[in-house]
Scaffold this active site. Structure first.
Site, PDB file in Angstrom:
ATOM      1  N   GLU A 230       0.889  -1.180   0.000  1.00 56.65           N
ATOM      2  CA  GLU A 230       0.000   0.000   0.000  1.00 56.65           C
ATOM      3  C   GLU A 230       0.915   1.214   0.000  1.00 56.65           C
ATOM      4  OE1 GLU A 230      -3.178  -0.003  -0.261  1.00 56.65           O
ATOM      5  OE2 GLU A 230      -3.691  -2.079   0.157  1.00 56.65           O
TER       6      GLU A 230
ATOM      7  N   CYS B 178      -2.023   9.430   2.112  1.00 57.13           N
ATOM      8  CA  CYS B 178      -1.744   8.773   0.827  1.00 57.13           C
ATOM      9  C   CYS B 178      -2.854   9.053  -0.174  1.00 57.13           C
ATOM     10  CB  CYS B 178      -1.591   7.270   1.039  1.00 57.13           C
ATOM     11  SG  CYS B 178      -3.006   6.530   1.874  1.00 57.13           S
TER      12      CYS B 178
HETATM   13  P1  NAD Z   1       8.340   4.745   4.797  1.00 56.21           P
HETATM   14  O1  NAD Z   1       8.381   3.944   3.538  1.00 56.21           O
HETATM   15  O2  NAD Z   1       9.469   5.639   5.072  1.00 56.21           O
HETATM   16  O3  NAD Z   1       8.200   3.795   6.069  1.00 56.21           O
HETATM   17  C1  NAD Z   1       7.227   2.772   6.179  1.00 56.21           C
HETATM   18  C2  NAD Z   1       7.784   1.633   7.019  1.00 56.21           C
HETATM   19  O4  NAD Z   1       8.941   1.103   6.393  1.00 56.21           O
HETATM   20  C3  NAD Z   1       8.218   2.074   8.419  1.00 56.21           C
HETATM   21  O5  NAD Z   1       7.873   1.055   9.335  1.00 56.21           O
HETATM   22  C4  NAD Z   1       9.712   2.223   8.290  1.00 56.21           C
HETATM   23  O6  NAD Z   1      10.399   1.982   9.501  1.00 56.21           O
HETATM   24  C5  NAD Z   1      10.058   1.154   7.276  1.00 56.21           C
HETATM   25  N1  NAD Z   1      11.260   1.484   6.496  1.00 56.21           N
HETATM   26  C6  NAD Z   1      11.694   2.709   6.146  1.00 56.21           C
HETATM   27  N2  NAD Z   1      12.840   2.632   5.437  1.00 56.21           N
HETATM   28  C7  NAD Z   1      13.131   1.318   5.333  1.00 56.21           C
HETATM   29  C8  NAD Z   1      14.172   0.587   4.710  1.00 56.21           C
HETATM   30  N3  NAD Z   1      15.157   1.195   4.055  1.00 56.21           N
HETATM   31  N4  NAD Z   1      14.138  -0.759   4.787  1.00 56.21           N
HETATM   32  C9  NAD Z   1      13.138  -1.358   5.432  1.00 56.21           C
HETATM   33  N5  NAD Z   1      12.115  -0.734   6.059  1.00 56.21           N
HETATM   34  C10 NAD Z   1      12.116   0.592   6.001  1.00 56.21           C
HETATM   35  O7  NAD Z   1       6.936   5.512   4.751  1.00 56.21           O
HETATM   36  P2  NAD Z   1       6.437   6.609   5.780  1.00 56.21           P
HETATM   37  O8  NAD Z   1       7.234   7.850   5.544  1.00 56.21           O
HETATM   38  O9  NAD Z   1       6.347   6.033   7.128  1.00 56.21           O
HETATM   39  O10 NAD Z   1       4.921   6.846   5.298  1.00 56.21           O
HETATM   40  C11 NAD Z   1       4.541   7.748   4.317  1.00 56.21           C
HETATM   41  C12 NAD Z   1       4.278   7.027   3.015  1.00 56.21           C
HETATM   42  O11 NAD Z   1       3.316   6.000   3.218  1.00 56.21           O
HETATM   43  C13 NAD Z   1       3.671   7.940   1.959  1.00 56.21           C
HETATM   44  O12 NAD Z   1       4.266   7.672   0.725  1.00 56.21           O
HETATM   45  C14 NAD Z   1       2.208   7.528   1.936  1.00 56.21           C
HETATM   46  O13 NAD Z   1       1.543   7.784   0.736  1.00 56.21           O
HETATM   47  C15 NAD Z   1       2.300   6.074   2.223  1.00 56.21           C
HETATM   48  N6  NAD Z   1       1.033   5.562   2.763  1.00 56.21           N
HETATM   49  C16 NAD Z   1       0.281   4.754   1.971  1.00 56.21           C
HETATM   50  C17 NAD Z   1      -0.949   4.296   2.429  1.00 56.21           C
HETATM   51  C18 NAD Z   1      -1.802   3.399   1.582  1.00 56.21           C
HETATM   52  O14 NAD Z   1      -2.700   2.773   2.124  1.00 56.21           O
HETATM   53  N7  NAD Z   1      -1.567   3.299   0.277  1.00 56.21           N
HETATM   54  C19 NAD Z   1      -1.384   4.659   3.707  1.00 56.21           C
HETATM   55  C20 NAD Z   1      -0.587   5.488   4.497  1.00 56.21           C
HETATM   56  C21 NAD Z   1       0.635   5.928   4.005  1.00 56.21           C
END
Ligand code: NAD
Length: 471
Positions: A244, A278
């Protein structure tokens, strides 16, 4: 000052093996409000072991048992709703109304899964075969900081309903909220090891999970960049993947729409959750012939979106979640100016009197072209790009000319006309003349907005593996 234990393994909160201590700053004023000790690889390995040990019995549990667990979690979350709202305001900066909605929906998500499970047949007859839907196994769940309770709930509820065991890796930037949700799950009395949580640096926690063949499923909500990275890693052990990811959702206002309704709704769609959503409708497509009226209404209605500290006032927009988010949004606003878009509302810097926290000015650009950075990239703050179109076909073309396809919005005076436009949009959800949420219908994205769907039966089946039996 709060201290957060980031590990829940085998039915117990424990001090992490990891030793890295990280401060949690409140976006309201930049002051330290809590400290979290990050879990590490060792903690993660223990969580995998616990999930593995709990799997056979939980996969064999009855529907009635799992329904009872789901309902109990829902009740526990409701009973902690004030704590959750408080944490969501202090740790994240959500406006009051949003904080309440976002946490109540976590409670209803567990109750909805329980309801759905009552009627779900795990064995179905398909043609001459019987098809058994088996729990997929150990599910690793990764969630973001912008919708902490909701995204944990949507995943954990479906995994429990399916009979899977779980390693939850919430965002380290929403640790306080995640901790409360984990306490609610713990209080519901699930067997030890069914749900485990390790919170810490993404890359550190992810590595042992991705390398482990016993973990058969990952469900990730977060940025498209990290989602792609995890999907690539997942294929080596053939983990099933649900993603997602981000969005850059188009909102098409057709020329027969009532602008007095469509414009306030468009601003709500763009600025919801402080713009950190998102599904935010961040590309507003309006008829060229109506641009003057659109500008007038946007300016008037944007004034309603008062920015403020949600812990002391009823603000419509709170601060962004972090200094990093603040800097990111400033860069995007600067990029819009540099690329020649016209600032209608807002701009660089902090609103007057809100210099301490991570507050930004809700910003509207007009005269945006779809090849500009502010039209193509997910900004993730309260910044709206307004584009104009001449014909309905052109509007559809612009809407679909995006890497993303999570959500789309259409406003029209004639539902059939809006439906015809909706049929042509490449998005996982299209909202016509509404901002309503349907928690039982599939949610997810086309294209780079993800793979798979959450919610309802489609969401449940992301945690099930079909086995066909032919006699
Ligand atoms: P992110 O990708 O930075 O982090 C998400 C998760 O991944 C966190 O638990 C984080 O610790 C982990 N993570 C981060 N970097 C990593 C790496 N290099 N290796 C492994 N794991 C890692 O996202 P965010 O900044 O927390 O959230 C914002 C994003 O989420 C936006 O792009 C938003 O659109 C998206 N989002 C999507 C939905 C949906 O349902 N489509 C819902 C909410 C948020």
């Amino acid at each position: 000052m709060k201290t957060i234990e980031s590990v829940f393994v085998n039915g117990q909160f424990r001090k992490p093996h990891g030793t890295q201590v990280v401060k949690i700053m409140s976006p309201l004023d930049g002051e330290e409000i809590a400290q979290i000790t990050y879990a590490d690889e060792q903690d993660t390995l223990l969580a995998i072991e616990a999930a593995k040990a709990a799997l056979p019995a939980f996969a064999a549990s009855t529907k009635a048992e799992r329904i009872a667990y789901l309902n109990r979690i829902s009740v526990e979350i409701e009973s902690r709703i004030d704590d959750l709202i408080n944490a969501t305001i202090l740790e994240y900066g959500a406006p009051n109304e949003r904080a309440k909605w976002a946490n109540l929906i976590a409670a209803t998500t567990f109750a909805n899964q329980a309801k759905l499970l009552e009627d779900y047949a795990f064995t179905k007859q398909v043609n001459e075969s019987s098809v058994v839907m088996e729990p997929i196994g150990i599910a690793a769940l990764f969630t973001p900081w912008n919708a902490v309770a909701g995204s944990i709930a949507i995943k954990v509820a479906a995994a429990i309903a399916a009979g899977c065991t779980v390693i939850l890796k919430p965002s380290e930037f929403g640790a306080w909220q995640a901790q409360i949700i984990m306490e609610c799950i713990a209080a519901a009395g699930l067997p030890a090891g069914v749900v485990n949580m390790v919170n810490g640096d993404g890359a550190v926690i992810t590595k042992p999970i991705m390398e482990n063949e016993q973990v058969t499923k990952i469900s990730f909500t977060g940025s498209t960049v990290v989602g792609k990275l995890l999907a690539r890693q997942a294929v080596d052990t053939m983990k099933r993947v649900t993603l997602e990811l981000g969005g850059k959702s188009a909102n098409i206002i057709l020329d027969d729409a009532d602008l007095n309704q469509a414009i306030p709704m468009a601003l709500q769609a763009a600025f919801m959750n402080n713009g950190q959503a998102c599904i935010a409708g961040t590309r507003l497509l309006v008829p060229e012939a109506k641009i003057d009226e659109v500008k007038r209404l946007l300016t008037r209605e944007a004034a309603q979106f008062v920015v403020g500290d949600p812990s002391i006032a009823d603000a419509k927009i709170g601060p962004l979640a972090s200094q990093k988010q603040f800097d990111r949004i400033q860069q995007y606003i600067q990029s819009g100016i540099n690329e020649g878009a016209e600032l209608l509302v807002g701009g660089m810097g902090k609103p007057e009197g809100l210099e301490k926290g991570y507050y930004v000015k809700p910003t509207i650009f007009i005269g945006v072209r779809n090849d500009m950075k502010i039209a193509r990239e997910e900004i993730f703050g309260p910044v709206l790009s307004v584009l104009s179109y001449r014909t309905e076909d052109e509007a559809i073309k612009i809407a679909n000319d995006s890497e993303y396809g999570l959500m789309a919005y259409v406003s029209s005076g004639e539902e059939a006309r809006a439906q015809n436009v909706a049929d042509q949009l490449k998005a996982g959800r299209v909202l016509i003349n509404t901002l309503k949420h349907d928690p039982m219908a599939p949610f997810g994205g086309f294209k780079s907005s993800g793979i798979g769907r959450e919610n309802g039966i489609t969401g449940l089946e992301e945690y099930l593996e079909p086995k066909t039996i032919i006699k």
